[in-house]
Design a protein around this motif. Structure first.
Motif, PDB file in Angstrom:
ATOM      1  N   UNK A 150       0.833  -1.205   0.000  1.00  0.00           N
ATOM      2  CA  UNK A 150       0.000   0.000   0.000  1.00  0.00           C
ATOM      3  C   UNK A 150       0.866   1.253   0.000  1.00  0.00           C
ATOM      4  N   UNK A 151       1.995   1.206   0.707  1.00  0.00           N
ATOM      5  CA  UNK A 151       2.879   2.368   0.794  1.00  0.00           C
ATOM      6  C   UNK A 151       3.460   2.740  -0.561  1.00  0.00           C
ATOM      7  N   UNK A 152       3.784   1.724  -1.382  1.00  0.00           N
ATOM      8  CA  UNK A 152       4.352   1.999  -2.703  1.00  0.00           C
ATOM      9  C   UNK A 152       3.380   2.777  -3.592  1.00  0.00           C
ATOM     10  N   UNK A 153       2.082   2.594  -3.380  1.00  0.00           N
ATOM     11  CA  UNK A 153       1.085   3.316  -4.175  1.00  0.00           C
ATOM     12  C   UNK A 153       1.100   4.812  -3.878  1.00  0.00           C
ATOM     13  N   UNK A 154       1.698   5.180  -2.725  1.00  0.00           N
ATOM     14  CA  UNK A 154       1.819   6.592  -2.354  1.00  0.00           C
ATOM     15  C   UNK A 154       3.232   7.108  -2.597  1.00  0.00           C
ATOM     16  N   UNK A 155       4.216   6.327  -2.166  1.00  0.00           N
ATOM     17  CA  UNK A 155       5.603   6.811  -2.186  1.00  0.00           C
ATOM     18  C   UNK A 155       6.121   7.080  -3.597  1.00  0.00           C
ATOM     19  N   UNK A 156       5.658   6.304  -4.571  1.00  0.00           N
ATOM     20  CA  UNK A 156       6.184   6.456  -5.932  1.00  0.00           C
ATOM     21  C   UNK A 156       5.940   7.846  -6.491  1.00  0.00           C
ATOM     22  N   UNK A 157       4.830   8.491  -6.078  1.00  0.00           N
ATOM     23  CA  UNK A 157       4.469   9.772  -6.675  1.00  0.00           C
ATOM     24  C   UNK A 157       5.260  10.945  -6.095  1.00  0.00           C
ATOM     25  N   UNK A 158       6.130  10.684  -5.120  1.00  0.00           N
ATOM     26  CA  UNK A 158       6.969  11.736  -4.562  1.00  0.00           C
ATOM     27  C   UNK A 158       8.438  11.572  -4.944  1.00  0.00           C
ATOM     28  N   UNK A 159       8.712  10.659  -5.865  1.00  0.00           N
ATOM     29  CA  UNK A 159      10.064  10.424  -6.361  1.00  0.00           C
ATOM     30  C   UNK A 159      10.143  10.820  -7.829  1.00  0.00           C
ATOM     31  N   UNK A 160      11.322  11.267  -8.260  1.00  0.00           N
ATOM     32  CA  UNK A 160      11.493  11.656  -9.662  1.00  0.00           C
ATOM     33  C   UNK A 160      12.853  11.197 -10.170  1.00  0.00           C
ATOM     34  N   UNK A 161      12.899  10.951 -11.479  1.00  0.00           N
ATOM     35  CA  UNK A 161      14.090  10.372 -12.080  1.00  0.00           C
ATOM     36  C   UNK A 161      15.121  11.357 -12.577  1.00  0.00           C
ATOM     37  N   UNK A 162      14.859  12.645 -12.516  1.00  0.00           N
ATOM     38  CA  UNK A 162      15.825  13.621 -12.992  1.00  0.00           C
ATOM     39  C   UNK A 162      15.285  15.030 -12.866  1.00  0.00           C
ATOM     40  N   UNK A 163      16.148  16.002 -13.142  1.00  0.00           N
ATOM     41  CA  UNK A 163      15.783  17.403 -12.970  1.00  0.00           C
ATOM     42  C   UNK A 163      14.644  17.810 -13.888  1.00  0.00           C
ATOM     43  N   UNK A 164      14.720  17.453 -15.166  1.00  0.00           N
ATOM     44  CA  UNK A 164      13.667  17.839 -16.104  1.00  0.00           C
ATOM     45  C   UNK A 164      12.347  17.146 -15.767  1.00  0.00           C
ATOM     46  N   UNK A 165      12.439  15.935 -15.211  1.00  0.00           N
ATOM     47  CA  UNK A 165      11.243  15.189 -14.816  1.00  0.00           C
ATOM     48  C   UNK A 165      10.479  15.953 -13.734  1.00  0.00           C
ATOM     49  N   UNK A 166      11.190  16.347 -12.681  1.00  0.00           N
ATOM     50  CA  UNK A 166      10.501  17.039 -11.586  1.00  0.00           C
ATOM     51  C   UNK A 166      10.107  18.455 -11.990  1.00  0.00           C
ATOM     52  N   UNK A 167      10.935  19.120 -12.801  1.00  0.00           N
ATOM     53  CA  UNK A 167      10.612  20.485 -13.223  1.00  0.00           C
ATOM     54  C   UNK A 167       9.322  20.511 -14.034  1.00  0.00           C
ATOM     55  N   UNK A 181      -8.085  14.296  -2.811  1.00  0.00           N
ATOM     56  CA  UNK A 181      -8.306  14.120  -4.247  1.00  0.00           C
ATOM     57  C   UNK A 181      -6.981  13.849  -4.965  1.00  0.00           C
ATOM     58  N   UNK A 182      -5.968  14.622  -4.668  1.00  0.00           N
ATOM     59  CA  UNK A 182      -4.660  14.468  -5.310  1.00  0.00           C
ATOM     60  C   UNK A 182      -4.092  13.078  -5.062  1.00  0.00           C
ATOM     61  N   UNK A 183      -4.102  12.646  -3.800  1.00  0.00           N
ATOM     62  CA  UNK A 183      -3.565  11.332  -3.464  1.00  0.00           C
ATOM     63  C   UNK A 183      -4.393  10.220  -4.100  1.00  0.00           C
ATOM     64  N   UNK A 184      -5.715  10.391  -4.129  1.00  0.00           N
ATOM     65  CA  UNK A 184      -6.583   9.379  -4.735  1.00  0.00           C
ATOM     66  C   UNK A 184      -6.284   9.227  -6.223  1.00  0.00           C
ATOM     67  N   UNK A 185      -6.072  10.346  -6.913  1.00  0.00           N
ATOM     68  CA  UNK A 185      -5.737  10.281  -8.349  1.00  0.00           C
ATOM     69  C   UNK A 185      -4.413   9.564  -8.559  1.00  0.00           C
ATOM     70  N   UNK A 186      -3.434   9.827  -7.687  1.00  0.00           N
ATOM     71  CA  UNK A 186      -2.143   9.168  -7.809  1.00  0.00           C
ATOM     72  C   UNK A 186      -2.247   7.671  -7.596  1.00  0.00           C
ATOM     73  N   UNK A 187      -3.035   7.252  -6.607  1.00  0.00           N
ATOM     74  CA  UNK A 187      -3.215   5.823  -6.333  1.00  0.00           C
ATOM     75  C   UNK A 187      -3.938   5.141  -7.486  1.00  0.00           C
ATOM     76  N   UNK A 188      -4.999   5.739  -7.988  1.00  0.00           N
ATOM     77  CA  UNK A 188      -5.756   5.139  -9.089  1.00  0.00           C
ATOM     78  C   UNK A 188      -4.926   5.083 -10.368  1.00  0.00           C
ATOM     79  N   UNK A 189      -4.107   6.118 -10.600  1.00  0.00           N
ATOM     80  CA  UNK A 189      -3.211   6.102 -11.765  1.00  0.00           C
ATOM     81  C   UNK A 189      -2.220   4.951 -11.643  1.00  0.00           C
ATOM     82  N   UNK A 190      -1.727   4.709 -10.426  1.00  0.00           N
ATOM     83  CA  UNK A 190      -0.801   3.597 -10.201  1.00  0.00           C
ATOM     84  C   UNK A 190      -1.476   2.262 -10.501  1.00  0.00           C
TER      85      UNK A 190
END
Length: 327
Positions: A67-84, A109-118
């Motif tokens: 369950x944690x991975x469904x949340x944690x993934x959306x706060x990580x980014x693979x590079x500068x242009x990705x997060x920008x 709402x934001x977290x729910x969209x991230x989980x459903x997208x995952x």
């Protein structure tokens, strides 16, 4: 083209949206501090579908971890242009959605969209062993909500011609519609390995589905109290005006929106006036004590006359008052 912002100002400071951006940036800086070992963070806390769907992997992890991975993934980014790119899109569209939903409902709402997208990504590629990271799915949900809530809004876009900044207002439904279409085409064609295109598509669709449902949930008292504190004291620094003119007159008449605080204290605005093929950018100083209905006369900023002189631009002062709390 570089999107600057949308043309609909929010009535409140988007504290939750700003907090989400800040948390993403802080976590990204933490990733960078690990140097080459930062890739291990993506593996440990990113979303890897095979760890949830393949029994021989899934058996090694607890329900909490999954369950944690469904949340944690959306706060990580693979590079500068990705997060920008992600944070800029969230900055442009998130404030209005938060303003409509309220701060607490927007966070859920934001977290729910991230989980459903995952979950859409897991269904589309259940055996993938690649870590998926990024806020794109949740942000796609915000964009889907914006598409539904503000179909007539426009996105102020900067197109620099050499050293001359030109600003254009692109309809938001077109901007977001093209974005969604590109995500769908890439998802259907599997254009790029490692990019969760279906998560973008799913997030956008779920954003459109969830926002009317969340809008019907009553706001709690604490959220209403926060809205009184976060009420904006200033209108946007850059404003695009669409003045009108009588056929026989070279004078232009437009409306400049400011807040009650700016009416009392005065303000300085950067104003863009598109007229015909001209797109002029200039500074307008609003003196203190300007009441609603008062007009500023900007000499020589109207239409050109046949004798080479120009008319004037008259700006009527209007106040952006607090909108009623939405249920």
């Amino acid at each position: 083209m570089f999107p600057i912002r949308d043309t609909i100002p929010s009535n409140t400071v988007p504290v939750v949206n700003n907090l989400i951006i800040a948390v993403n940036v802080l976590i990204f800086l933490m990733q960078l501090s690990y140097g080459e070992a930062s890739s291990q963070i993506l593996i440990h806390y990113g979303l890897i579908p095979a760890r949830l769907t393949v029994e021989q992997y899934s058996a090694h992890f607890t329900l909490f971890q999954k369950a944690f991975w469904l949340i944690s993934y959306m706060f990580l980014h693979g590079g500068f242009m990705h997060i920008l790119g992600n944070m800029w899109m969230l900055y442009i569209f998130g404030d209005n959605v938060e303003d409509r939903l309220g701060h607490l409902r927007y966070l859920v709402f934001y977290l729910a969209c991230g989980v459903l997208a995952a979950m859409v990504h897991i269904i589309s590629d259940p055996y993938s062993k690649l870590p998926t990271v990024g806020a794109s799915g949740a942000i796609a949900g915000v964009m889907g909500a914006y598409f539904l809530l503000h179909p007539r809004a426009k996105v102020l876009t900067l197109i620099p011609i050499i050293i001359i900044p030109l600003f254009f207002e692109i309809p938001a439904f077109f901007f977001l519609g093209v974005w969604f279409l590109m995500q769908f085409i890439n998802a259907a064609g599997s254009a790029s390995e490692g990019v969760a295109w279906w998560a973008h598509v799913g997030g956008f669709i779920f954003g459109m589905i969830l926002v009317p449902l969340f809008s019907t949930v009553p706001q709690i008292g604490a959220d209403r109290a926060v809205r009184t504190v976060t009420q904006r004291k200033r209108s946007p620094r850059l404003q695009v005006l669409h003045p009108e003119s009588a056929p026989s007159s070279a004078d232009l008449h437009g409306v400049l929106n400011i807040t009650p605080s700016e009416s009392f204290l005065g303000a300085k605005k950067l104003v863009n006036v598109p007229w015909g093929y001209e797109k002029r950018l200039f500074t307008v100083v609003v003196p203190p004590g300007m009441n609603p209905g008062a007009k500023l006369r900007l000499k020589g900023l109207g239409k050109a006359r046949s004798d080479g002189t120009r008319g004037d631009l008259y700006l009527e002062i209007a106040l952006n008052r607090r909108s009623q709390d939405r249920q």
